[in-house]
Scaffold this motif. Structure first.
Motif, PDB file in Angstrom:
ATOM      1  N   MET A   1       0.677  -1.132  -0.036  1.00 33.93           N
ATOM      2  CA  MET A   1       0.099   0.158  -0.072  1.00 33.93           C
ATOM      3  C   MET A   1       0.942   1.361   0.101  1.00 33.93           C
ATOM      4  N   PHE A   2       1.925   1.300   0.878  1.00 34.23           N
ATOM      5  CA  PHE A   2       2.805   2.495   1.012  1.00 34.23           C
ATOM      6  C   PHE A   2       3.716   2.575  -0.482  1.00 34.23           C
ATOM      7  N   SER A   3       3.885   1.567  -0.936  1.00 36.07           N
ATOM      8  CA  SER A   3       4.772   1.635  -2.124  1.00 36.07           C
ATOM      9  C   SER A   3       3.887   2.137  -3.305  1.00 36.07           C
ATOM     10  N   LEU A   4       2.501   1.880  -3.276  1.00 33.84           N
ATOM     11  CA  LEU A   4       1.810   2.329  -4.382  1.00 33.84           C
ATOM     12  C   LEU A   4       1.611   3.870  -4.370  1.00 33.84           C
ATOM     13  N   LEU A   5       1.343   4.481  -2.955  1.00 30.41           N
ATOM     14  CA  LEU A   5       1.448   5.528  -2.778  1.00 30.41           C
ATOM     15  C   LEU A   5       2.507   6.495  -2.828  1.00 30.41           C
ATOM     16  N   ALA A   6       3.600   5.976  -2.498  1.00 29.34           N
ATOM     17  CA  ALA A   6       5.064   6.691  -2.920  1.00 29.34           C
ATOM     18  C   ALA A   6       5.037   6.604  -4.301  1.00 29.34           C
ATOM     19  N   VAL A   7       4.859   5.575  -5.038  1.00 31.51           N
ATOM     20  CA  VAL A   7       5.282   5.927  -6.448  1.00 31.51           C
ATOM     21  C   VAL A   7       4.372   6.753  -7.112  1.00 31.51           C
ATOM     22  N   THR A   8       3.177   6.578  -6.788  1.00 34.08           N
ATOM     23  CA  THR A   8       1.999   7.341  -7.176  1.00 34.08           C
ATOM     24  C   THR A   8       2.484   9.020  -7.196  1.00 34.08           C
ATOM     25  N   LEU A   9       2.850   9.363  -5.903  1.00 35.21           N
ATOM     26  CA  LEU A   9       3.033  10.826  -5.690  1.00 35.21           C
ATOM     27  C   LEU A   9       4.222  11.100  -6.660  1.00 35.21           C
ATOM     28  N   THR A  10       5.404  10.205  -6.494  1.00 30.87           N
ATOM     29  CA  THR A  10       6.414  10.717  -7.244  1.00 30.87           C
ATOM     30  C   THR A  10       6.063  10.980  -8.807  1.00 30.87           C
ATOM     31  N   ALA A  11       5.344   9.987  -9.369  1.00 32.57           N
ATOM     32  CA  ALA A  11       4.979  10.281 -10.618  1.00 32.57           C
ATOM     33  C   ALA A  11       3.913  11.634 -10.879  1.00 32.57           C
ATOM     34  N   ALA A  12       3.333  11.627 -10.026  1.00 31.40           N
ATOM     35  CA  ALA A  12       2.399  13.088 -10.103  1.00 31.40           C
ATOM     36  C   ALA A  12       3.369  14.349  -9.605  1.00 31.40           C
ATOM     37  N   LEU A  13       4.406  14.027  -9.135  1.00 34.40           N
ATOM     38  CA  LEU A  13       5.415  15.309  -8.838  1.00 34.40           C
ATOM     39  C   LEU A  13       5.981  15.349 -10.013  1.00 34.40           C
ATOM     40  N   PHE A  14       6.516  14.661 -10.968  1.00 31.60           N
ATOM     41  CA  PHE A  14       7.081  14.803 -12.105  1.00 31.60           C
ATOM     42  C   PHE A  14       6.081  15.182 -13.398  1.00 31.60           C
ATOM     43  N   LEU A  15       4.787  14.571 -13.186  1.00 30.99           N
ATOM     44  CA  LEU A  15       4.152  14.890 -14.297  1.00 30.99           C
ATOM     45  C   LEU A  15       3.253  16.054 -14.134  1.00 30.99           C
ATOM     46  N   TRP A  16       3.002  16.492 -13.062  1.00 28.31           N
ATOM     47  CA  TRP A  16       2.311  17.875 -12.905  1.00 28.31           C
ATOM     48  C   TRP A  16       3.049  18.904 -12.035  1.00 28.31           C
ATOM     49  N   GLY A  17       4.294  18.498 -11.499  1.00 28.67           N
ATOM     50  CA  GLY A  17       4.983  19.422 -10.990  1.00 28.67           C
ATOM     51  C   GLY A  17       6.184  20.153 -11.846  1.00 28.67           C
ATOM     52  N   GLY A  18       6.166  20.046 -13.162  1.00 29.55           N
ATOM     53  CA  GLY A  18       6.949  20.562 -14.057  1.00 29.55           C
ATOM     54  C   GLY A  18       6.614  21.696 -14.482  1.00 29.55           C
ATOM     55  N   ALA A  19       6.662  22.105 -15.807  1.00 31.00           N
ATOM     56  CA  ALA A  19       6.043  23.161 -16.490  1.00 31.00           C
ATOM     57  C   ALA A  19       4.841  23.842 -16.339  1.00 31.00           C
ATOM     58  N   ARG A  20       4.156  22.630 -16.000  1.00 30.75           N
ATOM     59  CA  ARG A  20       2.553  22.909 -15.990  1.00 30.75           C
ATOM     60  C   ARG A  20       2.038  23.852 -14.679  1.00 30.75           C
ATOM     61  N   ILE A  21       2.793  23.677 -13.615  1.00 31.32           N
ATOM     62  CA  ILE A  21       2.491  24.106 -12.332  1.00 31.32           C
ATOM     63  C   ILE A  21       3.735  25.109 -11.926  1.00 31.32           C
ATOM     64  N   SER A  22       3.281  26.394 -11.616  1.00 37.23           N
ATOM     65  CA  SER A  22       4.535  27.283 -11.363  1.00 37.23           C
ATOM     66  C   SER A  22       4.370  27.735  -9.889  1.00 37.23           C
ATOM     67  N   ALA A  23       5.165  28.385  -9.436  1.00 38.04           N
ATOM     68  CA  ALA A  23       4.964  28.744  -7.977  1.00 38.04           C
ATOM     69  C   ALA A  23       3.824  29.907  -7.844  1.00 38.04           C
ATOM     70  N   SER A  24       3.566  30.693  -8.680  1.00 36.51           N
ATOM     71  CA  SER A  24       2.277  31.500  -8.629  1.00 36.51           C
ATOM     72  C   SER A  24       0.904  30.939  -8.660  1.00 36.51           C
ATOM     73  N   ASP A  25       1.070  29.534  -8.560  1.00 39.64           N
ATOM     74  CA  ASP A  25      -0.165  28.705  -8.631  1.00 39.64           C
ATOM     75  C   ASP A  25      -0.645  28.651  -6.973  1.00 39.64           C
ATOM     76  N   PHE A  26       0.323  28.413  -6.564  1.00 41.97           N
ATOM     77  CA  PHE A  26       0.065  28.232  -5.019  1.00 41.97           C
ATOM     78  C   PHE A  26       0.262  29.368  -3.982  1.00 41.97           C
ATOM     79  N   GLY A  27       0.743  30.492  -4.733  1.00 46.99           N
ATOM     80  CA  GLY A  27       0.747  31.729  -3.948  1.00 46.99           C
ATOM     81  C   GLY A  27       1.660  31.608  -2.709  1.00 46.99           C
ATOM     82  N   SER A  28       1.199  31.966  -1.614  1.00 48.47           N
ATOM     83  CA  SER A  28       1.900  32.017  -0.288  1.00 48.47           C
ATOM     84  C   SER A  28       2.008  30.655   0.204  1.00 48.47           C
ATOM     85  N   TRP A  29       1.380  29.597  -0.330  1.00 51.72           N
ATOM     86  CA  TRP A  29       1.496  28.107   0.282  1.00 51.72           C
ATOM     87  C   TRP A  29       2.752  27.421  -0.459  1.00 51.72           C
ATOM     88  N   HIS A  30       3.490  28.263  -1.519  1.00 51.88           N
ATOM     89  CA  HIS A  30       4.447  27.565  -2.347  1.00 51.88           C
ATOM     90  C   HIS A  30       5.367  26.639  -1.252  1.00 51.88           C
TER      91      HIS A  30
END
Length: 108
Positions: A1-30
């Motif tokens: 279970m933890f393995s699946l969550l870890a790999v999924t979050l890592t994949a999401a980090l690289f899929l959506w955490g690149g050029a598509r999301i910028s620091a301004s998308d999170f504002g003061s929460w960045h």
């Protein structure tokens, strides 16, 4: 279970955490997003890989934080954000500290 969550979050980090999301998308929460994400990743990988020592998990998470910043640099053309890298490392450190403290409480 933890393995699946870890790999999924890592994949999401690289899929959506690149050029598509910028620091301004999170504002003061960045900054908090960086710290929380890497603390959570550290905890998930530590639970998914119980035979791996905590310091190796932290080294890998810090390297992952650097790889993520390089990935953002390569995909968006922005400069490498040393501050973000440091926040990722702080998150990994907090994840390790919470893991060690939790294990210490359960061993008594």
């Amino acid at each position: 279970m933890f393995s699946l969550l870890a790999v999924t979050l890592t994949a999401a980090l690289f899929l959506w955490g690149g050029a598509r999301i910028s620091a301004s998308d999170f504002g003061s929460w960045h900054d908090l997003v960086h710290v929380f994400t890497f603390a959570l990743l550290t905890l998930l990988y530590a639970r998914a890989l119980p035979r791996v020592r905590w310091y190796w998990i932290s080294v890998c998470m810090i390297a992952l934080g650097g790889a993520h910043e390089l990935y953002q640099y390569a995909t968006s053309g922005d400069r490498f954000e040393y501050g973000d890298f440091l926040l990722n490392a702080v998150g990994a450190g907090l994840g390790v500290v919470s893991l060690v403290l939790a294990d210490r409480d359960t061993s008594h």
